[in-house]
Design an enzyme around this catalytic site. Structure first.
Site, PDB file in Angstrom:
ATOM      1  N   ASP A   1       1.133  -1.141  -0.489  1.00 37.92           N
ATOM      2  CA  ASP A   1      -0.169  -0.261   0.144  1.00 37.92           C
ATOM      3  C   ASP A   1       1.156   1.382  -0.086  1.00 37.92           C
ATOM      4  OD1 ASP A   1      -1.760   2.016   0.684  1.00 37.92           O
ATOM      5  OD2 ASP A   1      -2.807   1.051   1.945  1.00 37.92           O
ATOM      6  N   HIS A   2       0.656   2.242  -1.180  1.00 39.99           N
ATOM      7  CA  HIS A   2       1.681   2.577  -1.372  1.00 39.99           C
ATOM      8  C   HIS A   2       1.370   4.240  -0.363  1.00 39.99           C
ATOM      9  CE1 HIS A   2       5.080   4.483  -2.870  1.00 39.99           C
ATOM     10  NE2 HIS A   2       4.744   5.170  -4.009  1.00 39.99           N
ATOM     11  N   ARG A   3      -0.026   4.627  -0.261  1.00 40.14           N
ATOM     12  CA  ARG A   3       0.189   5.308   1.171  1.00 40.14           C
ATOM     13  C   ARG A   3       0.611   4.957   2.667  1.00 40.14           C
ATOM     14  NH1 ARG A   3      -6.637   4.466   2.015  1.00 40.14           N
ATOM     15  NH2 ARG A   3      -5.587   1.697   1.818  1.00 40.14           N
TER      16      ARG A   3
END
Length: 442
Positions: free
Chosen positions: A413-415
């Site tokens: 998850d790049h968040r």
């Protein structure tokens, strides 16, 4: 007085379940905690016990029917008593009104889009309700025993429609599951030893209902409950989570040597997943964001390491969960991988064994896969995909060598996780896989 037992919440986020088999018929007596019905949820087929002793006055639905959580599952009372609860089977939660009667309030049933459904105005009834849609303790919900006939609701309906007792059909699916093909085979007349069927008779037995096929000739069928659940979860994950996938290859020479040595020493097969999980655990401790859940603006880092393993089954992909994987040895992990794999394929795992993973390992090498782009299970931040090790030429310090090369793919998850952190996590996993002594010694 008759008492309603409404479909309880037997799993995280459960909104509905399909009735598979009634274990106690209407008019029969039942004891408290005796299994009363088998239902299929999004993840498993489970038995639900009765909270009361008494006579089953009415069922809340027929086999094959889907009920919402909170809907009347069964009414239990005394022999000869009226099953008046049939009028309140909308799934509403009952509340007493000013005159002491029980009034059904309009329920709100959650959907994927979290929209509420408005129900008709409340209806009065004189039925005492002592259980609503409260969560049922996990230890009260039992997976189907291995020796019971296993079949999906659609297959059971096929057998009923054909006038067949599914108990008499020999299953050829995994774990002796009765499949659609088994039912179809059971409906075919046995060929005469002296007079084989004519071509017209053969055609008659294989004719498909023309009304079920559109004019173009395509066959339209309803997806199974599990397939619909997979589709909904994958869509939600892909829509909400910005995925980044990192690819790499690892020299699996030492990993496979250790696997063979352990298998020979203990005379059991060591699944590659057991060693991969052991190699991943130190990386999860070093980079805890990979073992976490994003909840709004807060990141929940989990203390436990509950590792999901993706299992390929005839019904679809099922993720089983090894609880507290960091507290288990390689041999214990190997046993859990084997046990959960068999349970997933036979659909006998409990809901607790199918939910709550904090990180997932998917061995696509088991079905011949290499690199992939795995989708992150919703509620987690990462998933590691492991491909099949294949012999390839590799270069070490300028020298050419031949070695088994294992493809790795990790989606995160790049968040929550930046590219640099993703690479460092992968580097540590690769280091452990290339030299198992680094994680086995710990």
């Amino acid at each position: 007085m008759a008492r309603e037992f409404r479909l309880p919440d037997i799993g995280e986020g459960l909104t509905e379940a399909e009735i598979v088999t009634w274990l106690v018929a209407e008019g029969e007596h039942i004891e408290s905690d005796q299994p009363i019905v088998e239902v299929e949820t999004d993840k498993a087929v489970v038995e639900i016990p009765s909270p009361y002793a008494g006579v089953v006055l009415s069922h809340g639905g027929a086999e094959g029917e889907t009920l919402a959580v909170g809907a009347v599952l069964v009414v239990i009372g005394e022999a000869g008593e009226s099953a008046v609860a049939e009028s309140s089977s909308t799934g509403a939660v009952a509340e007493p009104n000013s005159v002491g009667h029980v009034v059904d309030s309009a329920p709100i049933v959650g959907t994927l889009s979290e929209e509420a459904e408005t129900i008709q105005p409340p209806v009065e009834t004189n039925v005492e309700q002592t259980r609503t849609a409260e969560a049922l303790p996990v230890d009260k919900v039992k997976a189907l025993p291995v020796d019971k006939v296993k079949a999906l609701p659609l297959v059971r309906k096929m057998a009923r429609d054909a006038g067949l007792d599914i108990e008499t059909i020999t299953g050829t699916g995994p774990g002796r599951r009765v499949t659609r093909e088994d039912v179809e085979a059971a409906t075919q007349p046995a060929p005469s030893p002296t007079s084989p069927p004519t071509s017209s008779e053969t055609v008659a037995t294989e004719t498909v209902d023309e009304e079920s096929i559109p004019a173009g000739g395509d066959n339209r069928t309803q997806m199974s409950r599990l397939r619909r659940t997979i589709a909904a979860n994958m869509s939600k994950s892909w829509a909400e989570i910005p995925h980044v996938t990192t690819f790499d290859d690892v020299d699996a020479t030492r990993l496979l040597e250790v696997r063979t040595a352990l298998s020979d020493r203990h005379q059991i097969k060591i699944p590659v997943e057991a060693l991969v999980i052991q190699a991943v655990l130190p990386a999860l401790s070093a980079f805890p964001e990979f073992n976490s859940t994003l909840d709004g603006d807060e990141l929940v880092v989990h203390r436990s390491h509950d590792i999901g393993i993706a299992v390929d089954t005839t019904d679809g992909l099922i993720v089983a969960v090894i609880k507290d994987a960091d507290a288990r040895s390689v041999l214990e992990l190997a046993e859990e991988v084997r046990r959960l794999g068999e349970g997933a394929r036979e659909r006998t795992l409990t809901l607790d064994e199918l939910t709550g993973q904090t990180f997932t390992v998917s061995n696509i090498g088991a079905v011949g896969g290499g690199h992939g782009t795995p989708i992150i299970p919703y509620g987690t931040t990462a998933i590691l995909s492991v491909g099949r090790a294949r012999t390839k030429p590799i270069v070490y310090d300028g020298d050419l060598a031949i070695a088994p090369v294992m493809p790795l793919s990790i989606s995160y998850d790049h968040r929550v996780i930046d590219g640099g952190t993703g690479r460092r996590f992968m580097a540590l996993v690769m280091e452990n896989l290339e030299e198992p002594a680094l994680f086995l010694a710990g």
